[in-house]
Write a protein that holds these residues in place. Structure first.
Motif, mmCIF file in Angstrom:
data_model
loop_
_atom_site.group_PDB
_atom_site.id
_atom_site.type_symbol
_atom_site.label_atom_id
_atom_site.label_comp_id
_atom_site.label_asym_id
_atom_site.label_seq_id
_atom_site.Cartn_x
_atom_site.Cartn_y
_atom_site.Cartn_z
ATOM 1 N N LEU A 58 20.237 -57.556 -46.164
ATOM 2 C CA LEU A 58 20.733 -58.725 -47.106
ATOM 3 C C LEU A 58 21.456 -57.375 -47.938
ATOM 4 O O LEU A 58 20.762 -57.269 -49.056
ATOM 5 N N GLY A 59 22.498 -58.010 -48.462
ATOM 6 C CA GLY A 59 23.232 -57.211 -49.497
ATOM 7 C C GLY A 59 23.354 -55.764 -49.266
ATOM 8 O O GLY A 59 24.459 -54.958 -50.414
ATOM 9 N N ALA A 60 23.963 -55.116 -48.410
ATOM 10 C CA ALA A 60 23.970 -53.830 -48.034
ATOM 11 C C ALA A 60 25.835 -54.155 -47.902
ATOM 12 O O ALA A 60 26.384 -52.802 -48.198
ATOM 13 N N ASP A 61 26.399 -54.932 -47.473
ATOM 14 C CA ASP A 61 27.750 -55.061 -46.202
ATOM 15 C C ASP A 61 27.847 -56.873 -47.160
ATOM 16 O O ASP A 61 27.987 -57.242 -46.026
ATOM 17 N N ALA A 62 28.773 -56.768 -47.494
ATOM 18 C CA ALA A 62 29.374 -58.043 -47.945
ATOM 19 C C ALA A 62 30.572 -58.635 -46.823
ATOM 20 O O ALA A 62 30.158 -59.772 -47.064
ATOM 21 N N ASP A 105 27.727 -59.759 -43.913
ATOM 22 C CA ASP A 105 27.291 -60.339 -44.913
ATOM 23 C C ASP A 105 28.285 -62.146 -44.828
ATOM 24 O O ASP A 105 27.693 -63.519 -44.720
ATOM 25 N N SER A 106 29.221 -62.405 -44.959
ATOM 26 C CA SER A 106 29.833 -63.116 -45.043
ATOM 27 C C SER A 106 30.260 -63.544 -43.029
ATOM 28 O O SER A 106 30.027 -64.489 -42.794
ATOM 29 N N ASN A 153 11.046 -66.801 -53.671
ATOM 30 C CA ASN A 153 12.678 -66.676 -54.637
ATOM 31 C C ASN A 153 12.371 -67.902 -55.278
ATOM 32 O O ASN A 153 13.208 -68.397 -55.352
ATOM 33 N N TRP A 203 13.252 -61.669 -46.083
ATOM 34 C CA TRP A 203 13.494 -61.855 -47.670
ATOM 35 C C TRP A 203 13.565 -60.133 -48.614
ATOM 36 O O TRP A 203 12.953 -60.764 -50.065
ATOM 37 N N ARG A 204 13.598 -59.230 -47.580
ATOM 38 C CA ARG A 204 13.261 -58.240 -49.083
ATOM 39 C C ARG A 204 12.726 -58.175 -50.015
ATOM 40 O O ARG A 204 12.724 -57.435 -50.723
ATOM 41 N N VAL A 247 23.129 -67.235 -44.670
ATOM 42 C CA VAL A 247 23.027 -66.064 -44.527
ATOM 43 C C VAL A 247 21.923 -65.384 -43.820
ATOM 44 O O VAL A 247 21.928 -63.776 -43.450
ATOM 45 N N GLN A 248 20.660 -65.827 -44.876
ATOM 46 C CA GLN A 248 19.414 -64.860 -44.195
ATOM 47 C C GLN A 248 19.627 -65.618 -42.636
ATOM 48 O O GLN A 248 18.840 -64.706 -41.638
#
Length: 437
Positions: free
Chosen positions: A53-57, A60-61, A269, A200-201, A159-160
């Motif tokens: 998650l967060g590596a490619d917008a 993730d969309s 989180n 959950w990174r 997204v998760q």
């Protein structure tokens, strides 16, 4: 000066015992967590896992859009009848609202009939894999086995959920589904744990990375196998000092029941991990014990009784004592040889290495068994038999003393309580009456 054959044999046996002693008291082996997935048999490198998650917008969309229609549920299954079922099981299910599919992914697949299964099992290289099943049918099978089923719906954002779906799909691919099974560090439960930690990174590990009380690998395994005495005794023999380290809640997740309990209580989180927690089926079984049984005194009673038996046989039937000694030393030598090999040349080293049990069970006992018949004679063979019996007893007593020193403490005291009295009694009996060569 020519060294006779018996002297050479005794010297070789003592050197083997010394090597075993070094393994027993050596520095603890580092514990290595196994990665998720394994190479194919032809060693072709598997594809890398999907981007986090967060590596490619844009990715993730797309994940968020797909994840809006998904739900992930954790199913935990209570103990079954077989030894390998006593530890419970777990599955990660995904429900797709678009297609109506509900698939339970299971990382506990193995096949007794697969090539070299038992060789791989003995060497710690057992190959397991993950596979998906219809959730209803999967649960029905466990209910038919009278195993409790607990359902926990995971609290994941769209997204998760989309990202976790990508990860599970990647893991289920033929190139990625196989992995080297490790009872404590990489099993069906830790595979689910690692998948959730990925989405959950790392926050799940942070939440669980604290010592969870007095739990150890030895203690939990002994607790679960307490009603199966051969397996219980085998576990006590096999596990070394590393198995007595206190576990973090992260490590304790190798047991599905503990993992499910922790997910129900922690926050990741700032949010609860579980949104719904229900028991679908309650098994009609005697509950598992909460703690491992304390059997030191019963094992000591057995050791003392066998020690007395040695003295009685020495007086009334030396021939029967001869049979007893050969059987005792022979069985202990075979176990010790297997233990030495497992703790040095197999992938069981993280748990079976640094094992103080090698001071009471070692290959030296095979030499003692081979010379025990001549123990009562004044010949060189008789002297060798008596010397080996004394050496075996002294090494066992050294191990018993070391057990009380920091850094050498090991949770297998009950074995010493059984073995040391008998080793000592045999050494004393061997030094008794002698006959001419």
């Amino acid at each position: 000066m020519r060294v006779n054959a018996w002297t050479r044999r005794v010297a070789f046996a003592v050197s083997v015992a010394a090597g075993a002693l070094c393994v027993a008291v050596g520095a603890p082996s580092p514990l290595q967590a196994q990665g998720n997935g394994a190479p194919l048999p032809d060693n072709v490198a598997p594809p890398p896992p999907p981007p986090p998650l967060g590596a490619d917008a844009a990715l993730d969309s797309a994940r968020a859009a797909r994840g809006a229609m998904l739900q992930f549920t954790l199913y935990t299954y209570g103990p079954g009848d077989e030894v390998f079922e006593r530890f419970g099981h777990i599955a990660l299910a995904v429900t797709d609202a678009n297609t109506g599919e509900d698939t339970a992914f299971n990382w506990g697949m193995f096949d007794f009939e697969s090539p070299d299964f038992y060789t791989r099992f003995l060497t710690g290289d057992t190959r397991y894999w993950m596979a998906g099943y219809r959730t209803f049918e999967f649960n029905a099978a466990y209910q038919a086995q009278n195993r409790t089923i607990r359902k926990q719906v995971l609290n994941l954002s769209p997204v998760q959920r989309g990202a976790l779906y990508d990860f599970v799909a990647w893991n289920a691919a033929e190139a990625n589904k196989y992995y080297r099974y490790d009872y404590y560090n990489d099993n069906c439960s830790t595979s689910v744990r690692d998948a959730l930690d990925w989405v959950w990174r790392g926050a799940l590990r942070t939440a669980l990375d604290s010592t969870g009380g007095h739990h150890t690998w030895r203690g939990e395994t002994a607790r679960i196998t307490a009603d199966n005495l051969p397996v219980y005794a085998g576990i006590q023999i096999a596990l070394g000092r590393n198995a007595d380290r206190h576990l973090t809640r992260w490590q304790l997740a190798f047991l599905p029941e503990y993992f499910a309990d922790d997910l129900a209580r922690i926050r990741v989180n700032g949010a609860s991990v579980i949104t719904q927690d229900t028991v679908l089926f309650t098994a009609d079984r005697i509950p598992m014990p909460e703690d491992a049984p304390d059997r030191v005194m019963p094992y000591l009673a057995v050791g003392l009784a066998l020690g007395v038996l040695v003295f009685v046989l020495g007086r009334v039937s030396p021939a029967a004592l001869g049979v007893f000694g050969v059987a005792w030393y022979g069985a202990g030598g075979l176990l010790g040889t297997a233990l030495l090999l497992a703790g040095t040349v197999t992938k069981h080293v993280p748990y079976m290495g640094s094992n103080l049990n090698l001071t009471i069970l070692s290959p030296l006992l095979l030499a003692a068994a081979a010379t025990w018949y001549w123990r009562g004679r004044a010949s060189r063979a008789g002297r060798a038999g008596r010397a080996l019996a004394v050496v075996v007893a002294v090494i066992a007593l050294v191990g018993l003393v070391l057990m009380h020193f920091p850094g050498f403490t090991q949770g297998s005291m009950l074995l010493f309580m059984t073995m040391v009295p008998v080793h000592t009694a045999l050494a004393i009996a061997a030094s008794g009456r002698r006959s001419a060569a």
